[in-house]
Design an enzyme around this catalytic site. Sequence first.
Site, PDB file in Angstrom:
ATOM      1  N   PHE A 129       2.603  -6.238   2.279  1.00  0.00           N
ATOM      2  CA  PHE A 129       2.426  -7.129   1.072  1.00  0.00           C
ATOM      3  C   PHE A 129       2.308  -6.085   0.050  1.00  0.00           C
ATOM      4  CE2 PHE A 129       0.594  -9.443  -2.263  1.00  0.00           C
ATOM      5  CZ  PHE A 129       1.366 -10.519  -2.062  1.00  0.00           C
ATOM      6  N   ASP A 214      -0.366   2.143  -0.252  1.00  0.00           N
ATOM      7  CA  ASP A 214      -0.390   0.813  -1.156  1.00  0.00           C
ATOM      8  C   ASP A 214      -2.147   0.766  -0.701  1.00  0.00           C
ATOM      9  OD1 ASP A 214      -1.259  -1.668  -2.144  1.00  0.00           O
ATOM     10  OD2 ASP A 214       0.752  -2.656  -1.735  1.00  0.00           O
ATOM     11  N   LYS A 244      -6.710  -4.423  -7.411  1.00  0.00           N
ATOM     12  CA  LYS A 244      -7.812  -5.377  -6.784  1.00  0.00           C
ATOM     13  C   LYS A 244      -9.380  -4.827  -7.270  1.00  0.00           C
ATOM     14  CE  LYS A 244      -5.539  -8.455  -3.963  1.00  0.00           C
ATOM     15  NZ  LYS A 244      -4.133  -7.869  -3.390  1.00  0.00           N
TER      16      LYS A 244
END
Length: 393
Positions: A129, A214, A244
């Site tokens: 993702f 990532d 995040k």
Amino acid sequence: MTDALMNTYARADLAFDHGEGAYLFGTDGRRYLDFASGIAVTALGHAHPHLVAALTEQAGKLWHCSNLFRIPAGETLAARLAEASFADRVFFCNSGLEAFEGAVKLTRRYFDVIGQPDRHRIITCQGAFHGRSLMGIASAGNPKYMEGFGPHAPGFSTVAFNNLNELRDAVTDDTAAIMVEPVQGEGGIRPAALQFLRDLRTVCDEFGLLLIYDEIQCGMGRTGRLFAHQWAENAAPDVMLLAKGLGGGFPIGAILATEEAAKGLAPGTHGTTFGGNPLAMACGNAVMDVVTGPGFLEEVDRVARILWRRLEALVGRHPQVFAEVRGAGLMLGLRCQADAPGLIARLREAGLLTVGAAENTIRLLPPLIIGERQVEEALDILESVASAQAAAA
Ligand SMILES: *Cc1c(COP(=O)(O)O)cnc(C)c1O
């Protein structure tokens, strides 16, 4: 009234008034133990005094001035991230997706300036993702997110996760980079084997590819190391994406890169209006103060191991409800035998917030500041919901 909002989320009918540490207080008057952390964002819990002080102090001075001018706090945060990692250069943006898009641009530009413009393809992994733009959904190749959004962006090849042979076979003359989450989040909390990460480094060196991690979800201390790939020796990337947890709840994304990988991005080649503004940088520096503070990550690791052992025992007691525990640090997944969404709703009703993921997995993403008391509290709720589920089956 929610009708004016676009109908893109199947939201739980619950809103919060405020938060404190690992707890959220609902407008229903109830207290919730927050093992969702806004999807791994509020890494220091809610209303952390150091973050509140940094944000409010900055709010009274300067919010935004654009990247037409120097932003000293951004220079500081970039230097601190570089110092703590493989990187030499940092670009700040506002979200994970933007970090991803910027990294794709960085990659294409790098191969352009080294005289190999035909190399543009990025190999990614199944279950990945990387965000919800057209290029983001194409990169992950997940039909659930792609359906109806064609034509799909070209330039990505997806191979099985943790499978070096398949990955090697996918390298062709137009391959530019390999992009991997060291721990897949959305894909169901699937950690890369440490050997897989080392092998990726070797393959990238062999073929002259950029290795991109990532770490938007697994970075910033979530696994008990500042960056998840740091559990593996000799597996440093050329480029890394953060977001995040980096802002502790303030939207920040970042691309970290070596001097070499970043060399295509000369002035004017990439930019953002909001990215790296003084408010964001005040928050990012405050998060770094805490996460890199003495003993912080050691304590994350210690509590995470206790949580892991308690979850293993839970799974052992309820094999008809749970299949396994997986993950790293405080990024843990409980793979369920069935109906993870139903379990997540019942956990919420019982006062524990968690997040769903692929493969029927419940994500446990508590703030990194939890102690043994919150572990016990979460396990009590998990135990009672699992027992009720087992009894009903
Ligand atoms: C959340 C996430 C993204 C996308 O970040 P946004 O800020 O939602 O755009 C990308 N990659 C990973 C691994 C993520 O967890």
